[in-house]
Design an enzyme around this catalytic site. Structure first.
Site, PDB file in Angstrom:
ATOM      1  N   THR A 199       0.890  -1.185   0.183  1.00  0.00           N
ATOM      2  CA  THR A 199       0.140  -0.051  -0.022  1.00  0.00           C
ATOM      3  C   THR A 199       1.018   1.222   0.017  1.00  0.00           C
ATOM      4  OG1 THR A 199      -0.389   0.015   2.549  1.00  0.00           O
ATOM      5  CG2 THR A 199      -1.906  -1.031   1.078  1.00  0.00           C
ATOM      6  N   PHE A 211      -6.957  -5.176  -0.029  1.00  0.00           N
ATOM      7  CA  PHE A 211      -8.274  -5.704   0.027  1.00  0.00           C
ATOM      8  C   PHE A 211      -9.089  -4.967   1.295  1.00  0.00           C
ATOM      9  CE2 PHE A 211      -8.367  -9.721  -2.918  1.00  0.00           C
ATOM     10  CZ  PHE A 211      -8.143  -9.009  -4.084  1.00  0.00           C
ATOM     11  N   ARG A 212      -8.643  -5.273   2.345  1.00  0.00           N
ATOM     12  CA  ARG A 212      -9.421  -5.102   3.728  1.00  0.00           C
ATOM     13  C   ARG A 212      -9.278  -3.695   4.373  1.00  0.00           C
ATOM     14  NH1 ARG A 212      -8.704 -10.205   2.262  1.00  0.00           N
ATOM     15  NH2 ARG A 212     -10.517 -11.527   1.806  1.00  0.00           N
ATOM     16  N   ASP A 219       2.069  -8.158  -7.549  1.00  0.00           N
ATOM     17  CA  ASP A 219       2.638  -6.871  -7.990  1.00  0.00           C
ATOM     18  C   ASP A 219       4.067  -7.064  -8.480  1.00  0.00           C
ATOM     19  OD1 ASP A 219       4.068  -6.800  -5.567  1.00  0.00           O
ATOM     20  OD2 ASP A 219       2.378  -5.690  -4.805  1.00  0.00           O
ATOM     21  N   HIS A 244       0.204 -16.647  -5.479  1.00  0.00           N
ATOM     22  CA  HIS A 244      -1.034 -16.145  -6.265  1.00  0.00           C
ATOM     23  C   HIS A 244      -0.571 -15.636  -7.373  1.00  0.00           C
ATOM     24  CE1 HIS A 244      -3.429 -15.562  -2.104  1.00  0.00           C
ATOM     25  NE2 HIS A 244      -3.268 -16.681  -2.381  1.00  0.00           N
ATOM     26  N   CYS A 303      -2.763 -17.655 -23.362  1.00  0.00           N
ATOM     27  CA  CYS A 303      -4.075 -18.215 -24.069  1.00  0.00           C
ATOM     28  C   CYS A 303      -4.648 -19.328 -23.422  1.00  0.00           C
ATOM     29  CB  CYS A 303      -3.597 -18.333 -25.390  1.00  0.00           C
ATOM     30  SG  CYS A 303      -5.007 -19.253 -26.143  1.00  0.00           S
ATOM     31  N   CYS A 349      -4.743 -22.189 -26.737  1.00  0.00           N
ATOM     32  CA  CYS A 349      -3.460 -22.853 -27.062  1.00  0.00           C
ATOM     33  C   CYS A 349      -2.248 -22.988 -25.915  1.00  0.00           C
ATOM     34  CB  CYS A 349      -3.136 -22.489 -28.477  1.00  0.00           C
ATOM     35  SG  CYS A 349      -2.300 -20.783 -28.327  1.00  0.00           S
ATOM     36  N   CYS A 402      -6.286 -14.399 -28.468  1.00  0.00           N
ATOM     37  CA  CYS A 402      -4.906 -14.909 -28.804  1.00  0.00           C
ATOM     38  C   CYS A 402      -4.896 -14.696 -30.250  1.00  0.00           C
ATOM     39  CB  CYS A 402      -4.871 -16.267 -28.468  1.00  0.00           C
ATOM     40  SG  CYS A 402      -3.498 -17.193 -29.035  1.00  0.00           S
ATOM     41  N   SER A 446      -3.905  -9.373   6.315  1.00  0.00           N
ATOM     42  CA  SER A 446      -5.234  -9.922   7.296  1.00  0.00           C
ATOM     43  C   SER A 446      -5.255 -11.245   7.602  1.00  0.00           C
ATOM     44  CB  SER A 446      -6.363  -9.143   6.794  1.00  0.00           C
ATOM     45  OG  SER A 446      -6.541 -10.247   5.638  1.00  0.00           O
TER      46      SER A 446
END
Ligand code: NAD
Length: 247
Positions: free
Chosen positions: A29, A36-37, A105, A120, A128, A131, A152, A193
């Site tokens: 941040t 998110f929270r 990020d 994540h 794609c 393929c 694609c 969190s």
């Protein structure tokens, strides 16, 4: 700044044989990327990310998905902040063996951290869904900015970012991170969190637990040390305490 708690955290890192950091959106941040929270500024304050960042959203509302995704994640040229840089120092000094991040990020890599598990996924590429061809995110976000839906060029199928969306399986990096967390005797959580599963399980693998987070987390009661504060300021002070830098 809570000097006593910083001292205690430094002590835990000195005592640890193998410490890893587990980072979340809160460490970024201070680089201008919303989490998110956080109350008011977190993405949950305006929309339900599950609605916008899920496999279902991508499949059933691809235009909306891509517009939002690029707006929030793919366009800002964010730079690492003091928190990311402090974690680089801790790895260099041998206090951390790895960084497990829930973030997409790429700022730990950009800062110079060496051993990073991106559980994540990341924003570097898209692929794609037909393929399997992979190409840079920048090309896809350029198409979105030009008002096109990324598709694609080879087979015409839809495209998706190489990140874990709500409803996705966890990638192989999660297994690597799980093993790293299992062999760690200290997990230092920064800016999370700890409410997203299964990534939050990585904090609890028979290890000591330290938490640096601006707001209280569900795991504060189980932690050996908890510091409620800014990741950048706290980790900078921690590095100074451990290395004597700036004193
Ligand atoms: P979260 O939003 O659930 O929690 C973030 C926590 O960070 C909050 O508890 C907040 O108090 C704390 N925080 C905010 N700013 C802080 C600061 N400057 N210093 C210290 N703490 C601070 O985030 P989460 O636990 O990571 O879970 C959200 C999921 O969404 C994760 O998968 C996350 O990676 C992903 N996400 C990623 C990004 C990113 O890549 N930068 C951004 C948003 C969401």
């Amino acid at each position: 700044m809570n000097d006593e708690a910083i001292g205690r955290l430094a002590e835990l890192l000195r005592e640890a044989r193998n410490a890893v950091a587990l980072t979340g959106a809160g460490i970024s941040t201070e680089s201008g990327i919303p989490d998110f929270r956080s109350p008011q500024t977190g993405l949950y304050a305006t929309i339900d990310p599950m609605e916008y960042l899920s496999v279902d959203a991508l499949n059933s509302r691809p235009e909306q998905f891509w517009k939002y995704f690029v707006e929030v994640f793919a366009l800002p040229k964010a730079e690492p902040n003091a928190g990311h840089l402090a974690l680089v120092r801790l790895e260099e000094q041998g206090y951390l063996s790895a960084i497990i991040t829930q973030n997409i990020d790429g700022l730990h890599h950009k800062a110079g951290s060496q051993r990073v598990f991106e559980v994540h996924g990341h924003l570097r590429t898209v692929h794609c869904t037909g393929c399997g061809r992979t190409w840079p995110m920048e090309d896809a976000s350029g198409q979105v900015q030009a008002g096109e839906l990324p598709t694609c060029g080879e087979c015409g199928a839809g495209v998706r970012p190489d990140v874990v969306l709500f409803g996705d399986q966890m990638p192989p990096a999660f297994q690597d991170a799980f093993e790293a967390a299992q062999s760690a005797d200290l997990v230092l959580v920064v800016g999370s969190s700890l409410s997203v599963s299964p990534a939050n399980m990585l904090a609890f693998q028979r290890n000591r637990l330290a938490i640096v987070n601006r707001d209280p987390t569900v795991a504060d009661g189980a932690a050996d040390v908890v510091i409620h504060g800014s990741a950048g300021e706290t980790l900078t002070a921690l590095v100074e305490e451990l290395t004597g830098a700036g004193t």
